[in-house]
Write an enzyme that holds these catalytic residues in place. Sequence first.
Site, PDB file in Angstrom:
ATOM      1  N   ASP A 255       7.684  93.937 -12.590  1.00  0.00           N
ATOM      2  CA  ASP A 255       8.382  93.220 -11.331  1.00  0.00           C
ATOM      3  C   ASP A 255       8.386  91.954 -11.619  1.00  0.00           C
ATOM      4  O   ASP A 255       7.312  91.060 -11.210  1.00  0.00           O
ATOM      5  CB  ASP A 255       7.927  93.670  -9.976  1.00  0.00           C
ATOM      6  CG  ASP A 255       8.797  93.293  -8.870  1.00  0.00           C
ATOM      7  OD1 ASP A 255       9.570  92.159  -9.105  1.00  0.00           O
ATOM      8  OD2 ASP A 255       8.242  93.917  -7.672  1.00  0.00           O
ATOM      9  N   HIS A 256       9.647  91.212 -12.053  1.00  0.00           N
ATOM     10  CA  HIS A 256       9.509  89.821 -12.180  1.00  0.00           C
ATOM     11  C   HIS A 256       9.208  88.833 -11.075  1.00  0.00           C
ATOM     12  O   HIS A 256       9.012  87.600 -11.217  1.00  0.00           O
ATOM     13  CB  HIS A 256      10.948  89.280 -12.953  1.00  0.00           C
ATOM     14  CG  HIS A 256      11.021  88.252 -13.693  1.00  0.00           C
ATOM     15  ND1 HIS A 256       9.559  87.571 -13.972  1.00  0.00           N
ATOM     16  CD2 HIS A 256      11.621  87.546 -14.819  1.00  0.00           C
ATOM     17  CE1 HIS A 256       9.815  86.694 -14.976  1.00  0.00           C
ATOM     18  NE2 HIS A 256      11.060  86.611 -15.356  1.00  0.00           N
ATOM     19  N   ARG A 257       9.290  89.445  -9.752  1.00  0.00           N
ATOM     20  CA  ARG A 257       9.239  88.736  -8.414  1.00  0.00           C
ATOM     21  C   ARG A 257       7.547  88.311  -8.440  1.00  0.00           C
ATOM     22  O   ARG A 257       6.998  87.346  -7.791  1.00  0.00           O
ATOM     23  CB  ARG A 257       9.498  89.396  -7.224  1.00  0.00           C
ATOM     24  CG  ARG A 257      11.090  89.556  -7.228  1.00  0.00           C
ATOM     25  CD  ARG A 257      11.296  90.465  -6.016  1.00  0.00           C
ATOM     26  NE  ARG A 257      10.683  92.071  -6.158  1.00  0.00           N
ATOM     27  CZ  ARG A 257      10.711  93.030  -5.226  1.00  0.00           C
ATOM     28  NH1 ARG A 257      11.213  92.666  -4.115  1.00  0.00           N
ATOM     29  NH2 ARG A 257      10.126  94.030  -5.326  1.00  0.00           N
TER      30      ARG A 257
ATOM     31  N   ILE B 232       5.395  89.296 -11.456  1.00  0.00           N
ATOM     32  CA  ILE B 232       4.756  89.188 -12.740  1.00  0.00           C
ATOM     33  C   ILE B 232       5.892  88.173 -13.666  1.00  0.00           C
ATOM     34  O   ILE B 232       6.849  88.759 -13.719  1.00  0.00           O
ATOM     35  CB  ILE B 232       4.250  90.507 -13.385  1.00  0.00           C
ATOM     36  CG1 ILE B 232       3.225  91.010 -12.643  1.00  0.00           C
ATOM     37  CG2 ILE B 232       3.814  90.008 -14.847  1.00  0.00           C
ATOM     38  CD1 ILE B 232       3.139  92.637 -12.924  1.00  0.00           C
TER      39      ILE B 232
END
Length: 461
Positions: A430-432, A434
Amino acid sequence: MSAAESLVEVRVPDMGNFKDVAVIDVLVKVGESIEPEAPLVTLETEKATMDVPSTAAGVIEKIHVAKGGKVSAGDLVATVRASERGAGAAAGSAQQAPGAAATPSPPPVPAPQQLVEPAPQAQAAAASTPAPAAAPAAAPAAASMPARGELPPINEPGFSRAHAGPSVRKFARELGVDLTRVTGSGFKGRITHEDVKTFVKGALASPGGAAGGGALPAVPAVDFAAFGPVEVQPLSRVQRISGPRLHASWVNIPHVTQFDEADITDLEALRAQLKDAAAAQGIKLTPLAFIVRACVKALQAFATFNASLDPSGANLVLKKYVHVGFAADTPNGLMVPVVRDADRKDVYEIARQLAELSEAARHGKLSGAQMQGGSFTISSLGGIGGTAFTPIINAPEVAILGVSRSAYKPVYRDGTFVPRLMLPLSLSYDHRVIDGAAAARFTTFLAKTLADPRSLVEAVP
């Protein structure tokens, strides 16, 4: 009833957070003799099936549930006329009965006319006379929405026939959702709260919706039979449930996938040395057991991978436990059992748990508790094939590891190429939560850990 006999009440055991669970089969009849632990009824939650066993030996005096009904923890299933032997076996359960009986009962279900409001008549009256002071309950909810045109008007006759419970109907009324347009993912197509939420999210994401975003173009409906013979097969129950959840995860979470490789040459050599001794103890020492153990070490080193965003999206919930889920291939579709407290288990105990949970998954015997609470998931396709893939995050987790088939490759070492067994890793995150640098550090750490297999068989403190 003789002096040596007594009546024993068998109740639904604790099922975690599940309520109103469907009774899909009644396995005994009145007058039938049973032994302790004999299954009485089969229940089915949204995730698994389970049998309710008898707590006593004796004869079925009365059955208090029916196929197609609903039960919750503490509800009475059957009364058993237990012999003296059976009553002794049920002593522990009898002591718990008062507590079970004290389980709060659900609120009374409103009368049908309260569940289905006479909206058509109210609308007709409103056309000729001023609205009464007490407007229908749906009116305030509809008025609070930015534009009622974003959701289709409610088809009242269809709404009254929709396959949904009272709480779901009330929830749909508050949001102005027409249940005739909602596809149910529950038991026998029953509409759940999540189905209503998914429908509203889709409406708000459409062009002109309150979310302000543009939706993807709709997939055109095609008559495939016009091009040749076809056969229609319904999706399995697991597919019907997991499909909307996977779609919700893919749409709501910004996925990024980091690819890497781990040298497992030494790991496989060590596993070959240990597997016979493990098999003598009834343990099948698979590569996945080592991978789970390595992931535990990586999760302990990188705490953000063992976390979840809270519902507001403003806070990160760091978990002090390590529960590792793994995708199990079953005849009914993929299921995700969870190895709980994996950080407290050595590689042998993890291997034993993997085997037991996989067996239960294949036979549809996983309980709801065995598939809840995961903080990280592994999807291993190594036994099938492939070089890499992009696994979908098992929300609300923030990362998932995909493992493909290992293969020997020439690796340049000390001035020459040597054959090494390389394992492909695919980490979706999850780019939010990591970023790419953290993901690369995680897979690098994981690869180094797998390359040092002796550290994976060390005793867990």
